[in-house]
Design a protein around this motif. Sequence first.
Motif, PDB file in Angstrom:
ATOM      1  N   ALA A  11      90.696  51.209  85.377  1.00 33.05           N
ATOM      2  CA  ALA A  11      89.671  52.189  85.351  1.00 33.05           C
ATOM      3  C   ALA A  11      90.466  53.290  86.108  1.00 33.05           C
ATOM      4  CB  ALA A  11      88.348  51.699  85.912  1.00 33.05           C
ATOM      5  N   ALA A  12      91.133  53.250  87.266  1.00 35.32           N
ATOM      6  CA  ALA A  12      91.655  54.407  87.776  1.00 35.32           C
ATOM      7  C   ALA A  12      92.960  55.093  86.792  1.00 35.32           C
ATOM      8  CB  ALA A  12      92.204  53.775  89.209  1.00 35.32           C
ATOM      9  N   ARG A  35      93.181  57.346  92.233  1.00 37.17           N
ATOM     10  CA  ARG A  35      92.375  58.503  91.830  1.00 37.17           C
ATOM     11  C   ARG A  35      92.580  59.573  92.871  1.00 37.17           C
ATOM     12  NH1 ARG A  35      87.809  57.458  88.796  1.00 37.17           N
ATOM     13  NH2 ARG A  35      87.758  55.182  88.113  1.00 37.17           N
ATOM     14  N   ASP A  84      93.270  63.539  92.043  1.00 31.11           N
ATOM     15  CA  ASP A  84      92.417  64.534  92.571  1.00 31.11           C
ATOM     16  C   ASP A  84      93.180  65.532  93.202  1.00 31.11           C
ATOM     17  OD1 ASP A  84      90.318  63.327  90.855  1.00 31.11           O
ATOM     18  OD2 ASP A  84      89.404  62.200  92.480  1.00 31.11           O
ATOM     19  N   THR A 125      93.000  54.825  83.510  1.00 26.37           N
ATOM     20  CA  THR A 125      92.142  55.303  82.588  1.00 26.37           C
ATOM     21  C   THR A 125      91.810  57.020  82.809  1.00 26.37           C
ATOM     22  OG1 THR A 125      91.556  53.319  81.424  1.00 26.37           O
ATOM     23  CG2 THR A 125      90.577  55.213  80.832  1.00 26.37           C
ATOM     24  N   TYR A 126      91.151  56.987  84.125  1.00 24.67           N
ATOM     25  CA  TYR A 126      90.901  58.170  84.873  1.00 24.67           C
ATOM     26  C   TYR A 126      92.084  59.073  84.691  1.00 24.67           C
ATOM     27  CZ  TYR A 126      89.508  61.688  88.192  1.00 24.67           C
ATOM     28  OH  TYR A 126      89.302  62.931  88.900  1.00 24.67           O
ATOM     29  N   ALA A 127      93.156  58.423  85.395  1.00 21.74           N
ATOM     30  CA  ALA A 127      94.576  59.362  85.525  1.00 21.74           C
ATOM     31  C   ALA A 127      95.099  59.943  84.189  1.00 21.74           C
ATOM     32  CB  ALA A 127      95.514  58.784  86.073  1.00 21.74           C
ATOM     33  N   GLU A 128      94.907  59.322  82.917  1.00 23.18           N
ATOM     34  CA  GLU A 128      95.380  59.376  81.576  1.00 23.18           C
ATOM     35  C   GLU A 128      94.103  60.647  81.054  1.00 23.18           C
ATOM     36  OE1 GLU A 128      97.529  55.581  80.092  1.00 23.18           O
ATOM     37  OE2 GLU A 128      95.253  55.582  80.110  1.00 23.18           O
ATOM     38  N   SER A 129      92.921  60.639  81.509  1.00 25.42           N
ATOM     39  CA  SER A 129      92.146  61.531  81.134  1.00 25.42           C
ATOM     40  C   SER A 129      92.467  62.870  81.863  1.00 25.42           C
ATOM     41  CB  SER A 129      90.681  61.114  81.367  1.00 25.42           C
ATOM     42  OG  SER A 129      90.243  61.266  82.699  1.00 25.42           O
ATOM     43  N   GLN A 130      93.034  62.822  82.991  1.00 21.93           N
ATOM     44  CA  GLN A 130      93.439  64.082  83.661  1.00 21.93           C
ATOM     45  C   GLN A 130      94.794  64.629  83.061  1.00 21.93           C
ATOM     46  OE1 GLN A 130      91.118  65.837  85.571  1.00 21.93           O
ATOM     47  NE2 GLN A 130      89.789  64.097  84.548  1.00 21.93           N
ATOM     48  N   ARG A 164      91.719  53.540  94.493  1.00 21.66           N
ATOM     49  CA  ARG A 164      90.939  54.408  95.132  1.00 21.66           C
ATOM     50  C   ARG A 164      92.095  55.516  95.361  1.00 21.66           C
ATOM     51  NH1 ARG A 164      87.949  52.376  99.219  1.00 21.66           N
ATOM     52  NH2 ARG A 164      89.620  52.661 100.767  1.00 21.66           N
TER      53      ARG A 164
END
Length: 86
Positions: free
Chosen positions: A13-14, A70, A74, A16-21, A67
């Motif tokens: 999930a983290a 992410r 961030d 996937t978040y990084a790829e979305s950024q 964490r």
Amino acid sequence: MARRAHPDKDIEAALTYAESQGWRVLPGGAHCWGKMYCPWNDKTCRCGEFCISCIWGTPRSARNHARLIRRVVDKCSLDATTAVRH
């Protein structure tokens, strides 16, 4: 071609978040599951400290590692709204 999924759901999930950024996630490496690369690749970006991050396959605490991933994304000094890609 899509990358292979990380075996831990929190870390996946983290990632996937990084790829979305805009971060690139490339599986494979000598001692790690893969690496995550900053999309801006700027010399002033925290002296390169956060430009490349290792992703561990079996960290001691998967939730803490997720964490951290992410946090790296961030805390990048350049973000998608203000930076110009090189």
